[in-house]
Design a protein around this motif. Structure first.
Motif, PDB file in Angstrom:
ATOM      1  N   HIS A  43      41.698  12.367  27.747  1.00 52.22           N
ATOM      2  CA  HIS A  43      40.419  11.845  28.202  1.00 52.22           C
ATOM      3  C   HIS A  43      39.352  12.519  27.338  1.00 52.22           C
ATOM      4  N   TYR A  44      38.169  11.920  27.333  1.00 56.63           N
ATOM      5  CA  TYR A  44      37.114  12.441  26.461  1.00 56.63           C
ATOM      6  C   TYR A  44      35.826  12.541  27.259  1.00 56.63           C
ATOM      7  N   GLN A  45      35.206  13.732  27.236  1.00 57.48           N
ATOM      8  CA  GLN A  45      33.943  13.879  27.951  1.00 57.48           C
ATOM      9  C   GLN A  45      32.785  13.848  26.954  1.00 57.48           C
ATOM     10  N   PRO A  46      31.871  12.882  27.143  1.00 53.92           N
ATOM     11  CA  PRO A  46      30.739  12.747  26.223  1.00 53.92           C
ATOM     12  C   PRO A  46      29.797  13.944  26.308  1.00 53.92           C
ATOM     13  N   PHE A  58      32.208  14.374  21.729  1.00 59.18           N
ATOM     14  CA  PHE A  58      33.092  14.354  22.897  1.00 59.18           C
ATOM     15  C   PHE A  58      33.935  15.619  22.915  1.00 59.18           C
ATOM     16  N   TRP A 104      38.205   4.967  16.101  1.00 60.39           N
ATOM     17  CA  TRP A 104      36.761   4.776  16.308  1.00 60.39           C
ATOM     18  C   TRP A 104      36.044   4.597  14.976  1.00 60.39           C
ATOM     19  N   PRO A 111      31.490   8.516  16.698  1.00 63.74           N
ATOM     20  CA  PRO A 111      31.779   9.379  17.860  1.00 63.74           C
ATOM     21  C   PRO A 111      31.163  10.774  17.737  1.00 63.74           C
ATOM     22  N   SER A 261      28.267  12.500  32.226  1.00 65.61           N
ATOM     23  CA  SER A 261      29.490  11.728  32.410  1.00 65.61           C
ATOM     24  C   SER A 261      30.670  12.646  32.682  1.00 65.61           C
ATOM     25  N   CYS A 269      35.162   5.303  26.697  1.00 64.38           N
ATOM     26  CA  CYS A 269      34.313   5.931  25.680  1.00 64.38           C
ATOM     27  C   CYS A 269      33.947   4.933  24.597  1.00 64.38           C
TER      28      CYS A 269
END
Ligand code: C2E
Ligand code: MG
Ligand code: MG
Ligand code: MG
Length: 291
Positions: A43-46, A58, A104, A111, A261, A269
């Motif tokens: 998972h990716y946290q902005p 991220f 991406w 990103p 987020s 994302c």
């Protein structure tokens, strides 16, 4: 009577220990299988840059779902570290993240910088340098896109090897971030000994930074110390507008946390990137920004 009680307590203790050990053993076996089967997902946290109010990167966070529920990440990372699976896990994560970043970039999205957590155990083995260099080349990723996050831990124990690894990867163009800053032994000398470009203020400070005078002054001191060393600051675990407001005034460059987020699956994302980062800071805060 007391003897009996002691006995039943100790067998209850043994029972609990058995459950803990069994869970451990099962976790280790299943983690090994999950790694081979590619069942761990990123998972990716902005992350939000405050000055421009834009998405600037991220943090990749590994997730392991079993029968519909997630195993807490710190729990299986701990098992991986204790069983030596951590090197494999770190390599797996690097591969997953590089694939995503390449996708991406290929699709025309920006990103920003993508941060990967690496265990300090991985900084005890020089082979990670060649591994990262070849993975960057294989995926065609500009090294400046990648940031590696480490917590103090073992850095202290074997300074020499960690230093050499960090400097070699810095020379390649990869950036370094010191994670959970303020919770361990982190000291000024520490920041000077290693090539860090970013410092992450631990959530423990951020939690009550707007109401706890000591944490507020610690946070201000950390930020100005980092800045005097040319290190940028990101606050983690920012959940409220009050925390955000304090950090903005204190000169913190970036924030990360539920306010902006939670960590999201890659597809979400991508939507955020297509949507130009989503959230903007409230106007009122921007106008109070002293810079
Ligand atoms: P960390 O690197 O300090 O990551 C921050 C943790 O805080 C993450 O937990 C994230 O989901 C959580 N978080 C983010 N914003 C908020 C917020 O506003 N409120 C609250 N309450 N929590 C927030 P997570 O994903 O469970 O990861 C825990 C730790 O496990 C990480 O701490 C990191 O040390 C380690 N870890 C996570 N992913 C990886 C990985 O891919 N590889 C390695 N080696 N370690 C990882
Ligand atoms: Mg981190
Ligand atoms: Mg952290
Ligand atoms: Mg942490």
């Amino acid at each position: 009577k007391a003897k009996e009680r002691g006995k039943s307590q100790s067998s209850r203790f043994e029972l609990t220990m058995n459950v803990v050990i069994q869970r451990r053993v099962a976790l280790e076996r299943n983690l090994r299988q999950a790694l081979t089967a590619g069942a761990l997902v990123m998972h990716y946290q902005p992350q939000l840059e405050l000055e421009s109010s834009t998405l600037c990167g991220f943090e990749a966070l590994v997730r392991w779902q079993v029968d519909g529920s997630y195993i807490p990440t710190p729990e299986f990372i701990h098992v991986a570290e204790e069983t030596g699976l951590i090197k494999e896990l770190d390599h797996y994560v690097i591969e997953q993240v590089f694939m995503q970043v390449a996708a991406w970039l290929k699709a025309g999205y920006d990103p920003g910088e993508v941060a990967i957590n690496v265990s300090t155990y991985s900084l005890q083995d020089y082979s990670i340098v060649a591994h990262l260099e070849s993975a960057l080349a294989r995926h065609g990723i500009p090294p400046a896109r990648i940031k590696l996050e480490v917590t103090e831990g073992l850095l202290m124990k074997n300074v020499d090897i960690a230093q050499r690894i960090m400097q070699a990867l810095r020379a390649v163009g990869i950036k370094w971030s010191i994670d959970d800053f303020g919770t361990g032994y982190s000291a000024l000398s520490y920041l000077r000994r290693y090539p860090f470009q970013q410092l992450k203020i631990d959530k423990a400070f951020v939690d009550d930074v707007h109401i706890n005078i000591e944490n507020a002054s610690m946070t201000r001191a950390i930020i100005s110390m980092a800045h005097s060393l040319g290190i940028a600051v990101v606050a983690e675990g920012v959940e409220t507008v009050e925390q955000l407001s304090f950090l903005l005034q204190a000169g913190c460059e970036q924030i990360q946390g539920y306010y902006y987020s939670p960590p999201l699956p890659a597809a979400s994302c991508t939507q955020l990137l297509a949507n130009d980062g989503g959230l903007r800071l409230p106007e009122v805060l921007l106008h109070r920004n002293p810079r």
